[in-house]
Design an enzyme around this catalytic site. Sequence first.
Site, PDB file in Angstrom:
ATOM      1  CB  SER A 244      -1.048  13.433   5.459  1.00 49.54           C
ATOM      2  OG  SER A 244      -0.850  14.717   4.914  1.00 49.54           O
ATOM      3  CG  ASP A 245      -6.657  13.796   1.670  1.00 46.52           C
ATOM      4  OD1 ASP A 245      -6.276  14.654   0.856  1.00 46.52           O
ATOM      5  OD2 ASP A 245      -7.682  13.110   1.486  1.00 46.52           O
TER       6      ASP A 245
END
Length: 939
Positions: A244-245
């Site tokens: 994920s960011d």
Amino acid sequence: MSIETPNGELPFRNRDLPLRERVADLLERLAIAEKIALLHQWQAAVPRLGLGAFRTGTEALHGVAWLGRATVFPQAIGLASTWNPDLVQAVGDVTGTEARGFHHKDPVAHGLNVWAPVVNPLRDPRWGRNEEGYSEDPLLTSVMGTAYAKGLRGDHPVYLKTAPTLKHFLGYNHETDRCATSSVMRARVLHEYEFPCFRGPIAADAAVAVMSSYNLVNGRPAHLTPYLEDHLRCWTGNEIAVVSDAWAPSNVAGLQNYHEDDVAGHAAMLRAGVDSFTDHDADPAATIASVTEALARGLITEEHVDRAVTRLLTLRMRLGEFDPPELNPYAVITEDVIDAPEHRVLALEAARQSIVLLKNDGLLPLDPRGSGKIAVIGTHADALFEDWYCGTFPYSVTPLDGIKQLHSGQTTFTEGIDRISLTTADGRFLAFSPEGEAVLEEHWSDGSAFDLFEWGQDAITLRCVLTGKYMAATREGALVTERDMPGGWDVLELFELVRVSDDVCLLRNTVLDKYVAAHQDGIRFADADCQAARWRLEVDRSGIAQAVAQAAAADVAIVVVGNDPHINGRETQDRVDLDLPPGQVDLIRAVRHVNPRTVLVVVSSYPYALVWEDEHVPAILWSSHGGQEFGRALAEVLFGEISPSGKLTQTWYRGVEALPDLLDYDIISSGGTYLYFEGDPLYAFGHGLSYTRFSYGPLAVSSQSVWQHDEFEVSVEVTNTGDRPGAEVVQLYGAQRDSRVAQPLRELLAFERVELAPGERQVVRFPLHGRDFWHWDVVSDRRVVETSVHELWAGSSSDRRARGEVLVIGEGIALRGPVIRAEGFDDYAGVTLVDETRERGTVVESTDAGGWILLGDVRADASVTRCRARVAGRAGDVEVRVGNDGARLCTFTVAQDRGRHDWREVSMPMTWGGGAHDLLIVFGEPGMRLASIEFDCQS
């Protein structure tokens, strides 16, 4: 569970076993709590099995970032401007080597999962992160991304040097409300424009991981997109880890409000195929709690956890973590490699090849042996600028440094900026002590003198003459000078001069949104403008006057301007226009007015609309922020030691009015990028001049017609007809002449960089395949090659030069029916694409009353008696018509509002009459959702 070998070695440490067996053995040995703890970015150690702690995410966009002094190469957009995949791969290789060196210093904090390259296509030059990508063209983006990732991963058959991670999947090309806005992309845009940028590096096994993007895609958070499993992981037989960011997992139930709580959001991410949660910085507690509760609620099974952990362990095993270091050639790399002499050499070569000559009326190259005076002017003439994803310069060679080293005559310099002072109504000066503390002084001094940098959009920075550092606010509300350059995630050096009158202003810090106030006891910040000090602004020295004086006395003036990558066009902030800052425009025009022999050098992260400059300045060069060796490389180009060979990887437009809305991702309908732009660009995609000349012979096509499964060759002879050696990027383009759907006006098919001595000629050959001429067919939901003539041309840019054509024999496009997905429209207005369910599916939603979609070539049997539609959303009427102006076939009435995922089927009588027709579906109200229509013969 596998048993230990006779020597006590656990099977997951047995290098002779297949990778999948080793990972499976390790997975079996982990307890569920241990597995869940591996899902966070900061993976916990498992001492009982000898597993150390592991961290995903070392930034390595154009060199290793955030870890201190490291080799700094040109920004990614500059690397791509070389059009040299071999060079870009070499840069990736050095970056990977230095990442290993940092890892040797601190194996946990300096991880080997590197977050690079960025392969989002540069659809719109206003994107704040334009500098991070490679090109607006998907082929060039794919080639450069693959090259850089190959360098990062290394060439060992077993071990990875680093684990490259592609950013950011998917549809991420804006910063404005990036976590809450949806990138709307119909199937053709996805498959023809977005997916290829990621597919190339993954299919080549160059990238081994992908980061999801902050935005939504067609109404669904990108971290939940089914495209991860349905497409991305189908492009390779190897495991692809998805991370994920930063903080994005919390957005799913937070800013995006897509699920009711973090437990449901985290469960949905795991089900969609995300493996690693980058959330809450180094604290994994929230991730562990959410995933554990998701298991307890039955939202996920242990199989979902195992699937994610398998991918993460595979990545770690490929890095050699579980093998003896003597088996892994990368394990012996130490910090001694950082800033190695050969890395400096490569940084210089990359900077050389990245510089683009936009215009030259014969002024360049300059004569380095000349005794004439050169005036070097501008904010970027004696400075190098770091960006957010940049390492710390081990040293820096500025343009002024480089010019002085090569020019034997006199060189003068000025930044061309105003020096000002600010005084209160009672005559006290805003000043700083030598220690950088703000004070009020009775008399002018160097401590009260400030160099004023204007960056456009009312953003300014102020450098104290006494300290040489920039004025900044602190979070505690103090005014200080601490940094040599503006920087940081929140650029606290940013101010605005709020004009009260011509010479009186307020001073507002744009990050704190507070005003500088003066009191008897000193300086502090105020919340309201009515509490702010009224500062009288005095220009103690005019920057333009100083620049004009030096330019007028010089034989040549070199003006070096551009952007600061931390200001106006950066992560979290898009640009609003394509203009140079007004102060820089005034400087260029004033210098050009007094010295017609003016060279303009633009150093920037993105294109500018240089219309006046192109008309009036005889020579213009562009470079991205070119790294530690930029000044030396620029001087070599200015004085002709090398001939410029860089080419633009984006269209340079004449103004912002040529661009569609920033959030309009449908390049086909909006005429976006060079592929579909019908206007007259300032500088075309692929443009870049040289000091020598290249001629092109006729384009030769090995066969005038080919089947879609055939291979053929296009070739052209290129000759250096000039008097100096040079490199040319030979570019091959094509355009399909006939098609059922809108096709690109021009499309890059292949390219090759060649170096030629004066008089040397070379036949450049491009092997092609009939399958290269595909487009995505929304009817059959696959790639198809239509039978059509394709125009071909080769040249030094996307402008047409040597021409030819080929007939590609493919297939006809199938007709639609009897079941038609609404998302597969051919044209539309007043509608958008949204999520069918939280898990999967894309449907049409009207945004305006009267919004419509056009479905071409629909065939149904003459016996059709009814039309059924699957609808949700707002109540209203949906009309089905024949063509744009044809008869109404039926009208669906949705009697009451329904939830966005509350689908029902409605049915109405209809007479078709047989044959094939275009269908127009018109929505009576905004907010109506349509998934599909179906024709049947039921009464």
